[in-house]
Design a protein around this motif. Sequence first.
Motif, PDB file in Angstrom:
ATOM      1  N   LEU A   1      86.159  58.184  55.764  1.00  0.00           N
ATOM      2  CA  LEU A   1      86.811  56.881  55.864  1.00  0.00           C
ATOM      3  C   LEU A   1      87.475  56.444  54.561  1.00  0.00           C
ATOM      4  O   LEU A   1      88.525  55.800  54.582  1.00  0.00           O
ATOM      5  N   HIS A   2      86.868  56.789  53.443  1.00  0.00           N
ATOM      6  CA  HIS A   2      87.326  56.260  52.154  1.00  0.00           C
ATOM      7  C   HIS A   2      87.899  57.316  51.231  1.00  0.00           C
ATOM      8  O   HIS A   2      88.584  56.983  50.269  1.00  0.00           O
TER       9      HIS A   2
ATOM     10  N   ASP B   1      93.588  49.897  52.064  1.00  0.00           N
ATOM     11  CA  ASP B   1      92.441  50.724  51.695  1.00  0.00           C
ATOM     12  C   ASP B   1      91.441  50.941  52.820  1.00  0.00           C
ATOM     13  O   ASP B   1      90.862  52.022  52.936  1.00  0.00           O
ATOM     14  N   ASP B   2      91.198  49.924  53.622  1.00  0.00           N
ATOM     15  CA  ASP B   2      90.150  50.049  54.641  1.00  0.00           C
ATOM     16  C   ASP B   2      90.724  50.202  56.045  1.00  0.00           C
ATOM     17  O   ASP B   2      90.062  49.880  57.029  1.00  0.00           O
ATOM     18  N   LEU B   3      91.935  50.722  56.159  1.00  0.00           N
ATOM     19  CA  LEU B   3      92.555  50.832  57.483  1.00  0.00           C
ATOM     20  C   LEU B   3      91.762  51.756  58.406  1.00  0.00           C
ATOM     21  O   LEU B   3      91.621  51.471  59.599  1.00  0.00           O
ATOM     22  N   ALA B   4      91.239  52.858  57.872  1.00  0.00           N
ATOM     23  CA  ALA B   4      90.462  53.763  58.720  1.00  0.00           C
ATOM     24  C   ALA B   4      89.227  53.058  59.271  1.00  0.00           C
ATOM     25  O   ALA B   4      88.828  53.280  60.419  1.00  0.00           O
TER      26      ALA B   4
ATOM     27  N   ARG C   1      82.778  55.625  70.532  1.00  0.00           N
ATOM     28  CA  ARG C   1      81.739  54.610  70.305  1.00  0.00           C
ATOM     29  C   ARG C   1      80.438  55.268  69.857  1.00  0.00           C
ATOM     30  O   ARG C   1      79.824  54.853  68.861  1.00  0.00           O
ATOM     31  N   VAL C   2      80.020  56.284  70.587  1.00  0.00           N
ATOM     32  CA  VAL C   2      78.729  56.913  70.311  1.00  0.00           C
ATOM     33  C   VAL C   2      78.767  57.689  68.995  1.00  0.00           C
ATOM     34  O   VAL C   2      77.847  57.616  68.179  1.00  0.00           O
ATOM     35  N   LEU C   3      79.857  58.412  68.771  1.00  0.00           N
ATOM     36  CA  LEU C   3      79.929  59.272  67.592  1.00  0.00           C
ATOM     37  C   LEU C   3      80.105  58.478  66.308  1.00  0.00           C
ATOM     38  O   LEU C   3      79.486  58.793  65.278  1.00  0.00           O
ATOM     39  N   ASN C   4      80.931  57.419  66.357  1.00  0.00           N
ATOM     40  CA  ASN C   4      81.375  56.779  65.123  1.00  0.00           C
ATOM     41  C   ASN C   4      80.895  55.354  64.911  1.00  0.00           C
ATOM     42  O   ASN C   4      80.857  54.897  63.759  1.00  0.00           O
ATOM     43  N   VAL C   5      80.581  54.630  65.973  1.00  0.00           N
ATOM     44  CA  VAL C   5      80.294  53.199  65.837  1.00  0.00           C
ATOM     45  C   VAL C   5      78.810  52.900  66.081  1.00  0.00           C
ATOM     46  O   VAL C   5      78.090  52.494  65.165  1.00  0.00           O
ATOM     47  N   ASP C   6      78.358  53.093  67.313  1.00  0.00           N
ATOM     48  CA  ASP C   6      76.954  52.812  67.661  1.00  0.00           C
ATOM     49  C   ASP C   6      76.131  54.076  67.443  1.00  0.00           C
ATOM     50  O   ASP C   6      75.635  54.701  68.386  1.00  0.00           O
ATOM     51  N   ARG C   7      75.959  54.421  66.194  1.00  0.00           N
ATOM     52  CA  ARG C   7      75.360  55.715  65.868  1.00  0.00           C
ATOM     53  C   ARG C   7      73.853  55.763  66.109  1.00  0.00           C
ATOM     54  O   ARG C   7      73.246  56.826  66.040  1.00  0.00           O
TER      55      ARG C   7
ATOM     56  N   ARG D   1      90.581  60.585  68.291  1.00  0.00           N
ATOM     57  CA  ARG D   1      90.825  60.784  66.860  1.00  0.00           C
ATOM     58  C   ARG D   1      89.684  60.161  66.070  1.00  0.00           C
ATOM     59  O   ARG D   1      89.214  59.069  66.392  1.00  0.00           O
ATOM     60  N   ARG D   2      89.240  60.855  65.025  1.00  0.00           N
ATOM     61  CA  ARG D   2      88.291  60.276  64.075  1.00  0.00           C
ATOM     62  C   ARG D   2      89.109  59.759  62.892  1.00  0.00           C
ATOM     63  O   ARG D   2      89.662  60.547  62.124  1.00  0.00           O
ATOM     64  N   PRO D   3      89.236  58.447  62.732  1.00  0.00           N
ATOM     65  CA  PRO D   3      90.106  57.905  61.676  1.00  0.00           C
ATOM     66  C   PRO D   3      89.670  58.370  60.293  1.00  0.00           C
ATOM     67  O   PRO D   3      88.471  58.453  59.995  1.00  0.00           O
ATOM     68  N   CYS D   4      90.649  58.656  59.443  1.00  0.00           N
ATOM     69  CA  CYS D   4      90.331  59.074  58.084  1.00  0.00           C
ATOM     70  C   CYS D   4      91.229  58.342  57.080  1.00  0.00           C
ATOM     71  O   CYS D   4      92.158  57.628  57.458  1.00  0.00           O
TER      72      CYS D   4
END
Length: 232
Positions: A220-221, A128-131, A175-181, A115-118
Amino acid sequence: MKVLAVSVGTVRPLPWRGRALLSGIRKAPVDGPVDVTPLGLAGDEQGDRKHHGGPGRAVLLYPAEHYAAWAPLLGPLVWPAFGENLTTTGLLESDVVLGSVYTVGTVVLQTTQPRRPCHRLAAHHRVDDLAVHMQRTGRTGFYGRVLGAGHVEAGDRIALVQRPRHGITAAEAHRVLNVDRDDLPAARYLLDHADVLPDSWAALLRRRLDGHLDDQIARLHGNSPDTAKESR
């Protein structure tokens, strides 16, 4: 590995920053067997069909093991606090190789993507910043494609049928897609196995390798013109 709860929900307005988002994230557990087809669970709906639902995201699974870790931020939670269809135990994002096939009850399910958090998560829990928190922790859950229709109910066993050799887990893809871009070698490895990724993700990674970093703010926001249109 087993299913602890099976949950569905209908689309309802979700208050968010002075407007309403249409969302099916507010789900409730169902007693007894639930029919599952290639388009998802009977009685389940999605408000934003561009980013949720469809054959590649027919079923959302979320590990119950994560619930305790959310308690300091969100307080006591009950299933399905994150809009999942199946609350599970014994199957974490780091265990799930994308493209693996499982039987769940009488359903044949293939894992497709994390899942990509939104921002709908933030609106649901009024944090507000849960995603952002979910993205940073990797406690995202993951989606499945229905290869064989059937039914599922709480208590059903989850059994692995087939696991691809590429070894790309839902946790690694996230990790690759969303965090360590900036991890371009890992992005190249994912693209070497692009058949396990959604087309849009493969395109995003190719653009990244060409030097174009994607913007995550709207997802995210929720503060973009596109988000405002979704609520109309």
